[in-house]
Enzyme design. Structure first.
Site, mmCIF file in Angstrom:
data_model
loop_
_atom_site.group_PDB
_atom_site.id
_atom_site.type_symbol
_atom_site.label_atom_id
_atom_site.label_comp_id
_atom_site.label_asym_id
_atom_site.label_seq_id
_atom_site.Cartn_x
_atom_site.Cartn_y
_atom_site.Cartn_z
ATOM 1 N NE ARG A 164 -4.374 -2.003 -0.165
ATOM 2 C CZ ARG A 164 -4.024 -3.447 -0.207
ATOM 3 N NH1 ARG A 164 -3.182 -3.558 -0.628
ATOM 4 N NH2 ARG A 164 -5.078 -3.584 0.372
ATOM 5 C CB SER A 238 -8.808 -1.793 4.727
ATOM 6 O OG SER A 238 -9.075 -2.971 4.357
ATOM 7 C CD GLU A 333 -5.660 0.719 2.249
ATOM 8 O OE1 GLU A 333 -5.004 -0.844 2.855
ATOM 9 O OE2 GLU A 333 -6.253 0.613 1.054
HETATM 10 N N1 EPU Z 1 -10.586 -11.119 10.892
HETATM 11 C C1 EPU Z 1 -10.731 -11.710 11.580
HETATM 12 N N2 EPU Z 1 -12.664 -10.544 12.341
HETATM 13 C C2 EPU Z 1 -13.227 -10.076 10.748
HETATM 14 C C3 EPU Z 1 -12.588 -10.731 9.471
HETATM 15 C C4 EPU Z 1 -10.609 -10.820 9.311
HETATM 16 O O1 EPU Z 1 -9.467 -11.488 12.858
HETATM 17 O O2 EPU Z 1 -13.807 -9.551 11.362
HETATM 18 C C5 EPU Z 1 -8.954 -11.826 10.071
HETATM 19 C C6 EPU Z 1 -9.146 -13.199 9.897
HETATM 20 O O3 EPU Z 1 -7.718 -13.496 10.849
HETATM 21 C C7 EPU Z 1 -8.820 -12.999 8.469
HETATM 22 C C8 EPU Z 1 -7.655 -11.768 8.306
HETATM 23 O O4 EPU Z 1 -8.599 -11.290 9.308
HETATM 24 O O5 EPU Z 1 -8.236 -14.348 8.285
HETATM 25 C C9 EPU Z 1 -8.095 -11.443 6.544
HETATM 26 O O6 EPU Z 1 -9.168 -10.673 6.106
HETATM 27 P P1 EPU Z 1 -9.453 -10.765 5.085
HETATM 28 O O7 EPU Z 1 -8.857 -12.061 3.914
HETATM 29 O O8 EPU Z 1 -10.475 -9.961 4.677
HETATM 30 O O9 EPU Z 1 -8.419 -9.323 4.698
HETATM 31 P P2 EPU Z 1 -7.375 -8.123 5.235
HETATM 32 O O10 EPU Z 1 -6.100 -8.218 5.071
HETATM 33 O O11 EPU Z 1 -8.086 -7.471 6.573
HETATM 34 C C10 EPU Z 1 -6.803 -7.251 3.600
HETATM 35 C C11 EPU Z 1 -7.002 -5.994 2.914
HETATM 36 C C12 EPU Z 1 -8.046 -5.517 1.712
HETATM 37 C C13 EPU Z 1 -8.728 -6.631 0.372
HETATM 38 C C14 EPU Z 1 -8.187 -7.734 1.338
HETATM 39 C C15 EPU Z 1 -8.065 -9.547 0.154
HETATM 40 C C16 EPU Z 1 -5.491 -4.423 3.403
HETATM 41 C C17 EPU Z 1 -5.223 -3.414 4.801
HETATM 42 N N3 EPU Z 1 -6.132 -4.971 3.256
HETATM 43 O O12 EPU Z 1 -7.763 -7.382 4.247
HETATM 44 O O13 EPU Z 1 -8.009 -4.408 1.074
HETATM 45 O O14 EPU Z 1 -9.238 -6.950 -0.523
HETATM 46 O O15 EPU Z 1 -6.640 -8.293 1.915
HETATM 47 O O16 EPU Z 1 -6.859 -9.084 -0.177
HETATM 48 O O17 EPU Z 1 -4.164 -5.052 2.731
HETATM 49 C C18 EPU Z 1 -8.310 -2.096 1.171
HETATM 50 O O18 EPU Z 1 -6.801 -1.721 1.391
HETATM 51 O O19 EPU Z 1 -8.951 -1.140 1.062
HETATM 52 C C19 EPU Z 1 -8.646 -3.560 1.503
HETATM 53 C C20 EPU Z 1 -10.179 -4.149 0.995
#
Ligand code: EPU
Length: 337
Positions: A164, A238, A333
């Site tokens: 990012r 995010s 972010e």
């Molecule tokens: N999780 C929780 N609680 C929740 C949701 C998620 O504990 O309510 C934990 C779980 O362990 C899950 C992990 O978070 O396995 C990862 O969750 P998710 O796959 O939803 O991805 P993220 O890391 O929260 C990132 C990006 C998103 C992108 C997704 C999918 C960042 C800051 N965010 O989110 O990007 O869509 O991965 O690749 O890196 C954005 O940047 O605006 C965005 C939405």
């Protein structure tokens, strides 16, 4: 070119925050970008470049010239057996571009389906999702220098892409206006379906042999089930980045919280900020018109009529809680204005 005064930016940011711009102009060409910069210099006001407004939090009115980039066009520059190089106007909607890629059988962008925002903003923060980042399909971009008005071409290395991050958020912050981006897409797809939910979603969809179209559909399905649609509930995706902590620090955390999710990388261990926020009790909390989303706590939301400054205060409270409980400082972010 029509420069307007005291315009509400409510419909130009996905949070739907109602703040004003002193001056506002939509530009459709590189020359109009130059004209707009010259106008701002004459009026002695700063510039703010607006793409899809999907990664900003407006906390106050902007005493600036807001330039909305509307440079459009998708053009094949060159192709060979393996790749196609496509030049895209900075004002094109990101998801519409992804759809064009799928229609033309150009592979590489499908995992990045349904990300809000514009093509010109995509390299700024090296947008990413489901195991793919824009740097993986990026060839070069064109940008106009704000002082000299000269055009410069940046290759991938010069963009300094990170998680990012890019040079345009750091060393070259506020120095260039991105006008076009060239992508290198693949004719022979290399599917990225390892990222958690994609595989299971494809299975649920009954798809045995993935295609770029079916991966795009799976990503759209996952995003729609987890992330609020900014057209319905104001948000900027995010709000925080996922923090990376040193390995020994992580080991200590793991002793206290054995269930902590984690992903190792070269720099250390990445921990999902969503988990940290959920553990501190913020998930799904609502405060009048704003709140923390119930399915994805990494997303802060404006239910309608919310104030940007209040969202900033909420984000600082979340940071405090996570810092106190885990000793980790979350970094936003989203860009605060
Ligand atoms: N999780 C929780 N609680 C929740 C949701 C998620 O504990 O309510 C934990 C779980 O362990 C899950 C992990 O978070 O396995 C990862 O969750 P998710 O796959 O939803 O991805 P993220 O890391 O929260 C990132 C990006 C998103 C992108 C997704 C999918 C960042 C800051 N965010 O989110 O990007 O869509 O991965 O690749 O890196 C954005 O940047 O605006 C965005 C939405």
């Amino acid at each position: 070119m029509n420069i307007q005064e005291n315009i509400s930016l409510k419909s130009f940011n996905t949070f739907g925050i109602d703040k004003k711009a002193k001056f506002f102009v939509e530009v459709v060409s590189e020359n109009e970008v130059r004209e707009a910069i010259t106008f701002a210099n004459k009026k002695n006001v700063p510039l703010f470049i607006l793409g899809g407004g999907s990664n900003i939090l407006l906390t106050k009115d902007l005493e600036a010239l807001v330039i909305k980039i509307e440079i459009i066009g998708i053009k094949v520059l060159e192709e060979n057996e393996d790749q196609v190089f496509v030049e895209v106007g900075a004002g094109e909607n990101w998801h519409s571009f992804v759809i064009q890629c799928i229609k033309n059988d150009w592979a590489g962008a499908e995992n990045l389906s349904l990300i809000p925002g514009t093509v010109g903003a995509s390299p700024m923060q090296n947008i990413g999702a489901y195991g793919v980042e824009i740097k993986d399909i990026f060839k070069s971009l064109q940008a106009i220098h704000r002082d000299t008005l000269q055009m410069k071409v940046f290759n991938a290395e010069e963009c300094g892409f990170g998680y990012r991050e890019s040079v345009f958020k750091n060393e070259l912050k506020d120095q260039y206006v991105i006008t076009k981006v060239v992508f290198a897409l693949k004719k022979k797809p290399e599917f990225q379906i390892e990222y958690g939910a994609i595989k299971t979603t494809l299975e649920e969809m009954g798809i045995k042999t993935p295609s770029i179209a079916s991966i795009s559909q799976a990503v759209i399905h996952i995003r729609q089930s987890k992330l609020p649609d900014p057209k319905v509930i104001g948000n900027a995706g995010s709000f925080f980045k996922n923090p990376t902590v040193p390995f020994d620090f992580f080991q200590k955390l793991k002793n206290t919280y054995p269930e902590i999710p984690s992903f190792s990388n070269e720099q250390g261990v990445k921990i999902p900020a969503a988990w940290l926020i959920e553990q501190t009790g913020w998930k799904g909390k609502t405060f009048d018109k704003i709140g923390v989303h119930k399915n994805q706590p990494l997303v802060l939301v404006n239910y309608g009529g919310g104030d940007g400054y209040e969202i900033q205060v909420l984000s600082e409270k979340i940071q405090q809680s996570v810092l106190q409980k885990f000793g980790i400082l979350l970094h936003p972010e989203v860009n605060f204005l």
